[in-house]
Design a protein around this motif. Sequence first.
Motif, PDB file in Angstrom:
ATOM      1  N   ALA A 153       0.833  -1.206   0.000  1.00  0.00           N
ATOM      2  CA  ALA A 153       0.000   0.000   0.000  1.00  0.00           C
ATOM      3  C   ALA A 153       0.864   1.250   0.000  1.00  0.00           C
ATOM      4  N   ALA A 154       1.969   1.195   0.724  1.00  0.00           N
ATOM      5  CA  ALA A 154       2.893   2.340   0.748  1.00  0.00           C
ATOM      6  C   ALA A 154       3.493   2.574  -0.629  1.00  0.00           C
ATOM      7  N   LYS A 155       3.838   1.503  -1.332  1.00  0.00           N
ATOM      8  CA  LYS A 155       4.383   1.636  -2.685  1.00  0.00           C
ATOM      9  C   LYS A 155       3.372   2.269  -3.628  1.00  0.00           C
ATOM     10  N   VAL A 156       2.112   1.874  -3.490  1.00  0.00           N
ATOM     11  CA  VAL A 156       1.058   2.434  -4.338  1.00  0.00           C
ATOM     12  C   VAL A 156       0.926   3.935  -4.091  1.00  0.00           C
ATOM     13  N   ARG A 157       0.945   4.324  -2.829  1.00  0.00           N
ATOM     14  CA  ARG A 157       0.842   5.748  -2.491  1.00  0.00           C
ATOM     15  C   ARG A 157       2.021   6.534  -3.054  1.00  0.00           C
TER      16      ARG A 157
END
Length: 294
Positions: free
Chosen positions: A276-280
């Motif tokens: 999720a952090a990578k997507v953000r």
Amino acid sequence: MQNSTENPHPQHPDLDLYPVDRLVEVLVEDQLNAAQAVWAVRLRLAEAVRESIPRIAAGGRLIYVGAGTSGRLGLLDAVELYPTFSWPRSRAIALVAGGADALADAVEGAEDNDQQGEADLLAVRPVANDVVLAIAASGCTPYVLGALRAARASGSLTIGFANNPNAPVLTAAQIGIALVTGAEIISGSTRLKAGTAQKIALNSFSSALMVGLNKVYGNLMVDLRPVNAKLVHRAISLTMHATGVSEEIARHTLVLCGYQVKVAIVALKCGIDAEAAKVRLAAARGNVRQAMRG
């Protein structure tokens, strides 16, 4: 063109007679002029960074061109971008007159070949979004001028660095940055303050560029590539500093995030997993502050 870098220094004609303490004193003292020379053109450096950011963000490359000391300094700046900012090696190219052999030994006559400079530049297939950094203490090195000619024809942004005012490298480039350091303590040895000024200017340019490309959070080097034990420890320390977590948590999170410090910071600060952090971060183009705002 006045070539002040080749003039004998007027203040120290008896340098070879100085005792060691005095000799070191004057050599170090003269280096202070290098920083002053860069300070004097800080606005031109800022202009170069502003013009470069959109091109590099659009996929352009940094292409450094030089001969002798100038070429080696360009190479140094290029190779350090990968471990410091995870900058792809393929997007920081250094062309040195004489090729790889010139890195350790002088290749006589290589810098005088403008056609080779043009050919070497064309061989890396320059495009409009590339930024070509042409570096020459004298400002009239044929190899560098040949590369500049090819770069201009390709539409690349050209930035010239020279230590003599109104030098051809400055006038041939779209943005000329005159690092006017004057005569060297040892006549003509531009590895001294001329080289120091070039190093400061290149450091300042590439570091500011990387900040503009979201490679830094606050003043933390959060996009480093931990390729050795020292950098692994640095990655852990940066994560701890940015988030306030313990060393154990920082290390564990970094493992889950593939030791990507930016990903670990966003994951910890937002209470989300690595994916999720990578997507953000991808949505925010790598900007940590924007990624944390969701």
